[in-house]
Design a protein around this motif. Structure first.
Motif, short mmCIF file in Angstrom:
data_model
loop_
_atom_site.label_atom_id
_atom_site.label_comp_id
_atom_site.label_asym_id
_atom_site.label_seq_id
_atom_site.Cartn_x
_atom_site.Cartn_y
_atom_site.Cartn_z
N SER A 1 -3.29 -2.97 -11.09
CA SER A 1 -3.50 -1.61 -10.76
C SER A 1 -2.08 -0.81 -11.13
O SER A 1 -1.18 -1.36 -11.13
N THR A 2 -2.32 0.22 -11.47
CA THR A 2 -0.97 1.24 -11.70
C THR A 2 -0.70 2.26 -10.28
O THR A 2 0.21 2.80 -10.46
N ARG A 3 -1.32 1.79 -9.50
CA ARG A 3 -1.10 2.61 -8.03
C ARG A 3 0.00 1.73 -7.38
O ARG A 3 -0.01 0.47 -7.42
N PRO A 4 0.78 2.59 -6.68
CA PRO A 4 2.02 1.95 -6.22
C PRO A 4 1.49 1.04 -4.95
O PRO A 4 0.43 1.64 -4.02
N PRO A 5 2.15 -0.24 -4.63
CA PRO A 5 1.71 -1.00 -3.56
C PRO A 5 1.95 -0.29 -2.17
O PRO A 5 3.35 0.03 -2.20
N LEU A 6 1.42 -0.86 -1.11
CA LEU A 6 1.84 -0.66 0.35
C LEU A 6 1.45 -2.01 1.01
O LEU A 6 0.31 -2.28 0.73
N THR A 7 2.41 -2.43 1.93
CA THR A 7 1.81 -3.40 2.71
C THR A 7 0.95 -2.68 3.87
O THR A 7 0.91 -1.45 4.01
N GLN A 8 0.20 -3.71 4.35
CA GLN A 8 -0.63 -3.02 5.52
C GLN A 8 0.08 -2.30 6.58
O GLN A 8 -0.18 -1.40 7.17
N GLN A 9 1.02 -3.12 6.82
CA GLN A 9 1.97 -2.59 8.05
C GLN A 9 2.67 -1.46 7.60
O GLN A 9 2.60 -0.35 8.56
N GLY A 10 2.97 -1.42 6.58
CA GLY A 10 3.47 0.13 5.88
C GLY A 10 2.59 1.27 5.86
O GLY A 10 3.03 2.39 6.26
N ALA A 11 1.56 0.91 5.61
CA ALA A 11 0.37 1.85 5.38
C ALA A 11 0.00 2.27 6.99
O ALA A 11 -0.02 3.57 7.05
N ARG B 1 5.67 17.01 4.31
CA ARG B 1 5.80 15.87 4.57
C ARG B 1 4.34 15.23 4.72
O ARG B 1 3.97 14.29 4.45
N ILE B 2 3.72 16.08 5.47
CA ILE B 2 2.05 15.83 5.64
C ILE B 2 1.60 15.63 4.24
O ILE B 2 0.88 14.44 4.04
N ASN B 3 1.66 16.61 3.37
CA ASN B 3 0.92 16.36 2.15
C ASN B 3 1.69 15.07 1.30
O ASN B 3 0.77 14.64 0.54
N GLU B 4 2.83 14.86 1.49
CA GLU B 4 3.40 13.84 0.86
C GLU B 4 2.97 12.54 1.53
O GLU B 4 2.31 11.42 0.55
N LEU B 5 2.78 12.33 2.80
CA LEU B 5 2.15 11.02 3.33
C LEU B 5 0.73 11.10 2.93
O LEU B 5 -0.03 9.93 2.37
N GLU B 6 -0.17 12.13 2.99
CA GLU B 6 -1.56 12.15 2.56
C GLU B 6 -1.71 11.72 1.00
O GLU B 6 -2.60 10.85 0.87
N ALA B 7 -0.72 12.20 0.26
CA ALA B 7 -0.91 11.61 -1.31
C ALA B 7 -0.49 10.34 -1.28
O ALA B 7 -1.43 9.55 -1.98
N ALA B 8 0.39 9.80 -0.51
CA ALA B 8 0.75 8.47 -0.83
C ALA B 8 -0.39 7.55 -0.20
O ALA B 8 -0.56 6.48 -0.89
N LEU B 9 -0.78 7.89 0.73
CA LEU B 9 -1.88 6.93 1.18
C LEU B 9 -3.29 6.91 0.31
O LEU B 9 -3.79 5.87 0.17
N SER B 10 -3.73 7.97 -0.11
CA SER B 10 -4.69 7.92 -0.98
C SER B 10 -4.36 7.31 -2.22
O SER B 10 -5.22 7.10 -2.84
N ASN B 11 -3.22 7.45 -3.02
CA ASN B 11 -2.92 7.06 -4.06
C ASN B 11 -2.07 5.77 -4.10
O ASN B 11 -2.23 5.07 -5.28
N SER B 12 -2.24 4.85 -3.00
CA SER B 12 -1.53 3.65 -2.94
C SER B 12 -2.50 2.61 -2.97
O SER B 12 -3.81 2.98 -2.54
N GLU B 13 -2.24 1.31 -3.35
CA GLU B 13 -3.13 0.16 -3.23
C GLU B 13 -2.44 -0.52 -1.80
O GLU B 13 -1.19 -1.08 -1.91
N ILE B 14 -3.36 -0.89 -0.97
CA ILE B 14 -2.98 -1.50 0.35
C ILE B 14 -3.11 -3.00 0.07
O ILE B 14 -4.22 -3.42 -0.36
N ILE B 15 -2.05 -3.67 0.18
CA ILE B 15 -2.20 -5.21 0.05
C ILE B 15 -2.05 -5.89 1.10
O ILE B 15 -1.03 -5.77 2.06
#
Length: 160
Positions: free
Chosen positions: A3-13, A63-77
């Motif tokens: 995927s081209t979605r940025p990765p996040l760990t479950q703990q990071g998410a 910051r709220i907008n940034e976090l919402e976008a990050a969480l919706s656009n990331s791939e949680i690994i």
């Protein structure tokens, strides 16, 4: 990770969700109250409290907008479910010995949004993480750090 979605760990998410929850449920009402209180003081043109509260409101909403976008656009690994053995991939917790300084350090390779060097969380896009990806426990490698070439040995690889 095809995927081209940025990765996040479950703990990071989870940490980002906790921050988002705090900003929405605690910080936002505090700021709204501060704006209302400052507004009650009268003339808004020369009211420094009001302008400061409005600025805090803007930062918080940004910051709220940034976090919402990050969480919706990331791939949680979920790194606990990775079946890669002792090979280093995204999410790995890696124990290293700096062969030049004879010191030990532990890093976890995480998404760019959750990286925090103070907590030894290094971004997957960082030069040292890129040097580690694909290697295994027992490997030695050179890494070009800002202060010169460093030599490391990988003494442990785990996923949690």
């Amino acid at each position: 990770m095809s995927s081209t979605r940025p990765p996040l760990t479950q703990q990071g998410a989870d940490r980002l969700r906790d921050e988002l929850e705090y900003l929405k449920r605690v910080k936002r009402p505090e700021i709204v109250a501060a704006v209302a209180e400052a507004r009650a003081h009268g003339d808004l043109k020369e009211n420094a409290e009001y302008h400061a509260a409005r600025e805090m409101h803007g930062f918080n909403e940004g910051r709220i907008n940034e976090l919402e976008a990050a969480l919706s656009n990331s791939e949680i690994i979920d790194t606990e479910r990775l079946a890669v053995g002792k090979r280093i991939v995204f999410g790995a917790i890696v124990d290293l010995i700096d062969l030049d300084a004879d010191t030990e350090v532990t890093y976890q390779i995480v998404g760019d949004l959750e990286a925090d060097i103070k907590k030894n969380l290094i971004a997957v896009s960082s030069p040292i993480a890129r040097a580690l990806i694909g290697k295994s426990e027992g490997d030695e490698f050179e890494f070009k750090a800002p202060n010169g070439i460093k030599n490391y040995e990988i003494t442990g690889v785990r996923y949690s």
